[in-house]
Design an enzyme around this catalytic site. Structure first.
Site, PDB file in Angstrom:
ATOM      1  CB  THR A 173      45.560  32.139  37.370  1.00  0.00           C
ATOM      2  OG1 THR A 173      44.812  31.694  36.240  1.00  0.00           O
ATOM      3  CG2 THR A 173      47.017  31.704  37.253  1.00  0.00           C
ATOM      4  N   GLY A 177      41.416  34.331  37.375  1.00  0.00           N
ATOM      5  CA  GLY A 177      40.540  34.414  36.206  1.00  0.00           C
ATOM      6  C   GLY A 177      40.218  33.052  35.620  1.00  0.00           C
ATOM      7  CB  CYS A 178      42.355  30.136  34.835  1.00  0.00           C
ATOM      8  SG  CYS A 178      43.377  30.998  33.619  1.00  0.00           S
ATOM      9  CB  THR A 179      39.851  29.671  39.625  1.00  0.00           C
ATOM     10  OG1 THR A 179      41.185  29.152  39.735  1.00  0.00           O
ATOM     11  CG2 THR A 179      38.940  28.962  40.612  1.00  0.00           C
ATOM     12  CB  ALA A 224      37.612  26.238  35.253  1.00  0.00           C
TER      13      ALA A 224
END
Length: 154
Positions: free
Chosen positions: A44, A46-48, A51
């Protein structure tokens, strides 16, 4: 769900497999600090961003004496694709059934979306910093770096 853990609390034992099936245990960190970031879902936006921010500062985090582990409820195959696609140098732990998320008391947003919370845990297993922000993924890296610098200064 357990109450949300806060600075000064002892972190629960972490013993989960990563994207390659290798188990990671917090009781095997040999005194190293741990940046443990819970994120909602692989791939997703935001998660990318979150990370990749940890990836881009991974050497700095290690220089401050810390390991970095990401955690979500996605399965190993999803984590493997995510880690390979974005060249993530740290393990992504498979939290089947969100048991670890529940043990840390990571809140959900509106009861639906898993929260985004980062914990900085010192080498004795005590939580020293907690950052909860769903919308600003890259801020988690900045918060972790600042917390680790503070640990070194004290």
């Amino acid at each position: 769900m357990a109450p949300a853990l806060a600075p000064g609390d002892t972190a629960p034992l972490i013993a989960l497999p990563d994207q390659d099936g290798t188990e990671h245990r917090s009781d095997h960190l040999e005194g190293k600090a741990l940046v443990l970031f819970f994120y909602p879902k692989d791939e997703t936006p935001g998660c990318t961003m979150e990370a990749c921010a940890f990836r881009d500062s991974y050497a700095d985090l290690q220089a401050l004496g810390a390991e970095v582990w990401g955690v979500s409820g996605d399965d190993a195959a999803s984590h493997r694709r995510f880690a390979n696609r974005h060249r993530l140098p740290f393990p992504l732990l498979v939290d089947a059934g969100n048991r670890l998320r529940k043990a840390f008391g990571v809140p959900s947003v509106l009861g639906l979306l898993p929260g985004r919370v980062t914990y900085v845990i010192d080498g004795t297993g005590v939580i020293r910093h907690v950052f909860n922000n769903l919308l600003d993924g890259p801020a988690h890296r900045r918060e972790a770096l600042d917390a680790l610098r503070g640990l070194q200064a004290s």
